[in-house]
Design an enzyme around this catalytic site. Structure first.
Site, PDB file in Angstrom:
ATOM      1  N   CYS B  83       0.817  -1.081   0.068  1.00 46.36           N
ATOM      2  CA  CYS B  83       0.114   0.053   0.040  1.00 46.36           C
ATOM      3  C   CYS B  83       0.813   1.137   0.303  1.00 46.36           C
ATOM      4  CB  CYS B  83      -0.827   0.111   1.303  1.00 46.36           C
ATOM      5  SG  CYS B  83      -1.597  -1.538   1.580  1.00 46.36           S
ATOM      6  N   CYS B 207     -13.339   0.437   7.622  1.00 46.69           N
ATOM      7  CA  CYS B 207     -12.506   0.079   6.886  1.00 46.69           C
ATOM      8  C   CYS B 207     -12.559   1.003   5.361  1.00 46.69           C
ATOM      9  CB  CYS B 207     -12.746  -1.349   6.056  1.00 46.69           C
ATOM     10  SG  CYS B 207     -12.900  -2.699   7.599  1.00 46.69           S
ATOM     11  N   ILE B 210     -12.531  -0.675  -1.538  1.00 48.42           N
ATOM     12  CA  ILE B 210     -11.690  -1.194  -2.554  1.00 48.42           C
ATOM     13  C   ILE B 210     -11.834  -0.178  -3.600  1.00 48.42           C
ATOM     14  CG2 ILE B 210     -11.407  -3.147  -4.349  1.00 48.42           C
ATOM     15  CD1 ILE B 210     -12.677  -4.961  -2.070  1.00 48.42           C
ATOM     16  N   LYS B 329      -9.680   6.344   3.913  1.00 56.10           N
ATOM     17  CA  LYS B 329     -11.124   5.924   4.478  1.00 56.10           C
ATOM     18  C   LYS B 329     -12.197   6.251   3.424  1.00 56.10           C
ATOM     19  CE  LYS B 329     -14.487   4.259   6.501  1.00 56.10           C
ATOM     20  NZ  LYS B 329     -15.167   4.369   5.435  1.00 56.10           N
ATOM     21  N   HIS B 333      -8.978   3.911  -1.492  1.00 51.67           N
ATOM     22  CA  HIS B 333      -7.566   3.476  -1.096  1.00 51.67           C
ATOM     23  C   HIS B 333      -7.042   2.493  -2.436  1.00 51.67           C
ATOM     24  CE1 HIS B 333      -3.772   1.903   0.463  1.00 51.67           C
ATOM     25  NE2 HIS B 333      -4.163   1.134   1.121  1.00 51.67           N
TER      26      HIS B 333
END
Ligand SMILES: [Zn+2]
Lengths: 154, 385
Positions: B83, B207, B210, B329, B333
């Site tokens: 990441c 989380c 995607i 968030k 990401h």
């Protein structure tokens, strides 16, 4: 998450790709053999005494490969845990499971595995606590495939 | 070593981008970056592509992007640091210029994660640790790696699920004004607490999503940068450190050692401390990650990250505004694009052009980009004149 459903843009489906790797375990074959006898063993450097888990046949600290196998003790303390609800594709056949990292009291090495014998739904309600005592055991969650797991000590 | 400046940045819309190909998505951030710098593709001597891949079809992403963008003659390289991939791309471009090898280099971060089904993404990200020992038999997932840190942090410091939720609330609030963000709507603490568990104690709204997206930065040597722009943004430090592949080999689960080490090196190199940072982007892939970042970067004392967000210290007007572009968030990401996306936002901040503008007093901004679960950490400090 409630997203406004948009019309899907056009896409082609690619040619499928299946990837299965052959994972060599020859150097630490003893580890997997011991599990079949219900034992968890690992390697220790004969020169500096460092205990390695997972087992490895090289000590980079001493630049030696002179390692001995030792049986691990079963007394551990829980350092961190999580209940995996959304599972990876290859784990979807299992129910939600509890991941745990426990520290073996005698050897001071940590092990990442599942915590068994606790209902994952109860774990979130205080049944599982960081700092609780664990026991390292060998079980066959998948029949014929013995692996190392934690269970609560009491 | 020569001084290096960022002379152009560009950003694509983040989200579900199955409307464009891999190369088209890259170009969406490369084109505005070139326009921002007043350059053409032929001016780029070195193209560094940050792309983790696997979920997208291209095996040679740098080559494919260069072809589409008319840059095939440039020196091409693809880098990976999970990441933190495009922070690694930025650092590679930075080194090439600082060393005197090239004068102008481009770092493109791109990830296209939504071309495969979600369980496959969960599987592939879960493998980003030590596959052999932690994934093969036990199915550690990426949210679970951070959830382990959450249970440890909560047990040791009394951090609460409500405090975790407050991080998501802040980042969603700021994403509303970010035209590139995946989610541009506010949420409440209750929304987060009520969302379904993913890897307890982390819930869906703890989380990051995607995401597909790309972000680009163009770097130039001092002499060139001064000719190209009146507002060069200097790279005061771009430092990195790693962490063990096996989570079981970590000393503790209440912070990320890689982040602490990278931050120490970066502060030393830039000759600044956390108090001189005006605005920061930190790696909030999960809410607990942002709380640990406050502590690891020295924005607050160890164990006080929960209190820090509860007091509003990471909002604009607080001690240090953090992720005021929406963060991973809410902005999304796309893992290989996140590093350069942070840089894009901080360049906007230092130029005074950000949608949620922080007060720039000292002229320093910091990006904290973690790869995996502290498997890599890159800390970049930017400075304006
Ligand atoms: Zn040794």
């Amino acid at each position: 998450m409630a997203m406004a459903e948009k019309e899907k843009p056009p896409t082609f489906r690619s040619r499928p790709l299946t990837l299965i790797y052959n994972l060599p375990y020859g150097k630490v074959a003893k580890f997997w053999e011991a599990l079949k006898e219900g034992k968890v063993i690992t390697t220790k450097c004969k020169k500096c005494g460092k205990v390695y888990f997972p087992p490895q046949m090289d000590c980079p600290q001493c630049m030696t490969s002179d390692m001995e196998w030792i049986e691990l003790s079963d007394e551990a303390v829980l350092e961190a845990f999580s209940i995996v609800v959304v599972r990876p594709a290859s784990f979807e056949k299992y129910n939600p499971y509890i991941l745990a990292i426990g520290r073996l009291v005698r050897e001071d090495v940590k092990i990442s595995t599942w915590l068994l014998d606790v209902d994952p739904m109860e774990a979130a309600k205080g049944k599982v606590k960081v700092g609780m005592k664990l026991k390292l055991v060998v079980r066959e969650v998948d029949p014929g495939r013995p692996l190392y797991y934690f269970v609560p000590a009491e | 070593m020569r001084k290096v400046a960022i002379v152009g940045v560009g950003h694509s819309k983040f989200g579900d981008r199955n409307d464009v190909t891999f190369s088209e998505l890259a170009w969406e951030s490369m084109k505005p970056a070139l326009e921002d710098a007043g350059l053409t593709p032929k001016d780029i001597e070195m193209l560094v592509v940050g792309n983790t891949g696997m979920w997208s079809e291209e095996g040679l992403p740098a080559v494919v992007i260069a072809d589409y963008a008319g840059m095939s003659d440039a020196a091409l390289i693809r880098v990976e640091a999970a990441c933190a991939t495009s922070s690694a791309a930025l650092r590679t471009a930075y080194h090439a210029i600082a060393s005197g090898e090239v004068d102008i280099a481009m770092a493109v971060g791109i990830e296209k994660m939504r071309e495969v089904d979600t369980p496959i993404v969960v599987e592939l990200i879960g493998r980003a640790g030590y596959y052999y020992w932690e994934f093969e038999n036990f199915g550690f997932t990426f949210p679970a790696y951070y959830a382990l840190h959450a249970t440890a942090h909560m047990a040791k410091y009394g951090t609460t699920e409500e405090q975790l939720a407050m991080v998501a609330v802040k980042n969603h609030k700021y994403a509303v004004n970010n035209e590139y963000a995946q989610f541009r709507r506010e949420i409440t603490v209750e929304d987060v607490l009520k969302s379904r568990p993913i890897a307890w104690p982390l819930k869906l709204l703890d989380c990051c999503p995607i995401t597909d997206g790309s972000a680009t930065a163009i770097l130039a040597a001092e002499e060139v940068a001064k000719k190209l722009t009146d507002t060069p943004i200097w790279i005061a430090a771009c430092e990195a450190a790693g962490g063990t592949a096996n989570l079981s080999k970590r000393d503790s689960y209440v912070g990320l050692r890689a982040a602490v080490l990278a931050a120490q090196k970066a502060y030393k190199k830039a000759k600044v401390g956390p108090d001189q940072i005006d605005v920061a982007n930190v790696h909030d892939c999960f809410t607990i990650a942002e709380i640990m970042a406050y502590e690891d970067l020295g924005f607050c004392k160890k164990g006080e990250g929960g209190k820090f967000i509860e007091e509003g210290q990471s909002y604009i007007g607080g001690k240090i505004p953090v992720n005021v572009d929406g963060g991973l968030k809410a902005k999304g990401h796309p893992i290989g694009a996140t590093g350069t996306s942070m840089i894009f936002h901080l360049v906007e901040q230092l130029r005074g052009e950000a949608p949620n503008q922080a007060d720039i007093k000292h002229g320093y901004a910091l990006a904290h980009n973690v790869g995996g679960t502290g498997h890599y950490c890159y800390v970049t400090i930017l400075k304006r004149d």
